[in-house]
Design an enzyme around this catalytic site. Structure first.
Site, PDB file in Angstrom:
ATOM      1  N   LYS A 194       0.750  -1.095  -0.039  1.00  0.00           N
ATOM      2  CA  LYS A 194      -0.013  -0.012  -0.180  1.00  0.00           C
ATOM      3  C   LYS A 194       0.869   1.261  -0.126  1.00  0.00           C
ATOM      4  O   LYS A 194       0.395   2.165  -0.586  1.00  0.00           O
ATOM      5  CB  LYS A 194      -1.090  -0.012   1.090  1.00  0.00           C
ATOM      6  N   GLU A 199     -10.577   7.104   3.711  1.00  0.00           N
ATOM      7  CA  GLU A 199     -11.110   6.430   4.790  1.00  0.00           C
ATOM      8  C   GLU A 199     -10.250   5.302   4.892  1.00  0.00           C
ATOM      9  O   GLU A 199      -9.196   4.652   4.022  1.00  0.00           O
ATOM     10  CB  GLU A 199     -12.617   5.830   4.466  1.00  0.00           C
ATOM     11  N   SER A 205       1.430  -9.673  -0.993  1.00  0.00           N
ATOM     12  CA  SER A 205       1.237  -8.089  -1.004  1.00  0.00           C
ATOM     13  C   SER A 205       1.643  -7.657   0.733  1.00  0.00           C
ATOM     14  O   SER A 205       1.674  -6.359   0.649  1.00  0.00           O
ATOM     15  CB  SER A 205      -0.095  -8.115  -1.080  1.00  0.00           C
TER      16      SER A 205
END
Ligand SMILES: *Cc1c(COP(=O)(O)O)cnc(C)c1O
Length: 440
Positions: free
Chosen positions: A133, A155, A420
């Protein structure tokens, strides 16, 4: 050994492709040398999105008029910055010196031995803050800096995006405001603490179901009040144009690195690629630069507890086209077009929609979208931990689970899995809910 040069110079270009690979036979990249892109003529996966932000029929920007000019501003700025040497040099330097890129590709010795096939991991768990991310959060925050913004708004559901964005905000000295449902705040308390330590303001959302959807609404409201000095940073390849394109471009570094690394290790391309799909950013990042290669590509959705009772979040597998949060995608929705409640053991995967580019790749049958359920995910979580000493995030464990399935089906192939994220965030939950394998 001339063949190794084939990929030798590709690494950063792609991270910023906007329009220069639009179906051209050759195309000038940001450093002015020419790339052969003749394959594009036959396979046009890369000419999207179009000017309206559509990936074939998905995507677009279904937003209130007040936001239209703001999205256009962001899109124009991104289009020119993505070709700016200064912007690219700054992002490359951040990736190298702050994030610790390139992350390695690792050959799984014991897992491969057990199942026959050759299984490799792209180690995004070793990216700073423990997941992929940060790749797009640093990109978005750098864009915000160039746009002169003071505040990042977003958010978060499970808190992973909030933590990555708070990290980026701290790095750039920007304010950060994260909206999070009350229910999620209680469930994901350690991430709330992380965000606060990093200096972010966490805004509890107390209406409706008090989870992700309400948090998105709340963050959007806050953004609408102040679009001049703030910017909404979306957490995956979702939302209105240009976010699916931008987030994909920022994540492309994963696939570009992996392609070169894999080729260097093996002298060929992987037979199969596997990544988990929530919104779809880590998968899009790995897949994009392999689309024109001769590999089978698998996107793994969360099969959850049960496909029969709807306790899953497999939007591409079971959804129908619809609009949510400003873009069109396959959506898990009721007859009235309201998003259905979704579920996965991996909270980073439970989103009722999915990135528009994945929807297109499904329709074009370039990528196969499949599922792994909770049980398979937990088994893979322990198996990878014990055979390789790598504790995967529960999201990533879905991809590992499917890779094992592929390995059993056809042991003579090489499989590259996008790992990931790391699983430290999940250990308490797994132990409490499932216990150790030997204690079950
Ligand atoms: C958030 C998250 C995901 C899911 O997001 P995508 O946009 O689908 O990549 C997957 N893995 C990890 C580790 C995550 O934190």
């Amino acid at each position: 050994m001339g063949k190794t040069r084939r990929y030798g110079r590709q690494p950063e270009i792609g991270s910023f492709t906007v329009s220069f690979d639009n179906n051209n036979k050759t195309s000038e990249n940001i450093w002015g040398f020419h790339l052969k892109l003749s394959f594009m003529a036959e396979k046009n996966f890369k000419k999207y999105p179009d000017a309206g932000g559509f990936f074939h029929e998905y995507g677009g920007a279904f937003i209130p008029p007040v936001l239209e000019s703001e999205m256009k501003k962001i899109c124009d700025a991104y289009t020119s910055l993505s070709r700016s040497h200064k912007f690219i040099a700054e992002l490359r330097s951040i990736r190298k010196h702050y994030q610790g890129r390139p992350t390695p590709v690792y050959y799984c010795n014991r897992l491969s031995e057990k199942y026959g096939a050759r299984i490799y991991l792209k180690r995004e768990d070793l990216n700073h803050s423990g997941a992929h991310k940060l790749n797009h959060c640093m990109g978005e925050a750098l864009l915000a800096k160039y746009l002169g913004k003071k505040k990042l708004i977003a958010e978060t559901g499970a808190g992973q995006h909030g933590v990555a964005l708070a990290t980026a905000a701290a790095y750039f000295g920007l304010e950060c405001e994260i909206h999070m449902g009350d229910v999620d705040m209680a469930k994901e308390y350690p991430n709330v603490v992380r965000m606060k330590i990093l200096g972010a303001k966490v805004v509890p959302v107390t209406h409706g179901l008090k989870t992700l959807k309400e948090a998105v609404d709340s963050a959007f409201e806050a953004y609408l009040k102040d679009p001049e000095t703030s910017i909404y940073c979306i957490g995956s390849v979702v939302g209105p144009h240009p976010f699916p394109m931008m987030v994909r471009d920022f994540q492309r570094v994963v696939g570009i690195e992996a392609k070169e690394q894999f080729f260097e290790m093996t002298g060929s391309m992987p037979d199969k690629l596997v990544a988990c799909v929530g919104g779809g950013s880590n998968a899009m990042g790995l897949f994009y630069d392999f689309l024109e290669e001769n590999c089978e590509i698998y996107g793994v959705e969360p099969g959850g507890r049960s496909m029969d009772t709807g306790e899953h979040a497999a939007s591409l597998t079971f959804g129908t086209p619809g609009i949510l949060h400003g873009f069109k995608s396959y959506l898990l929705q009721d007859e009235k077009g309201q998003p259905l409640p979704v579920y996965s053991v991996a909270s980073g995967l439970d989103y009722p929609g999915v990135g528009p580019e994945h929807c297109m790749l499904k329709d074009f049958q370039r990528v196969k979208y499949v599922t792994a359920n909770d049980r398979e995910c937990i088994d893979a979580f322990f198996e990878l931990s014990r055979l390789e000493g790598v504790i995967p995030a529960l999201e990533s464990a879905h991809a590992v689970a499917y890779a094992v399935k592929l390995a059993k089906e056809d042991p003579n192939k090489s499989i590259l899995v996008n790992l990931s994220g790391r699983g430290d965030k999940d250990i308490d939950f797994v132990l409490e809910k499932y216990g150790l394998p030997e204690e079950r």
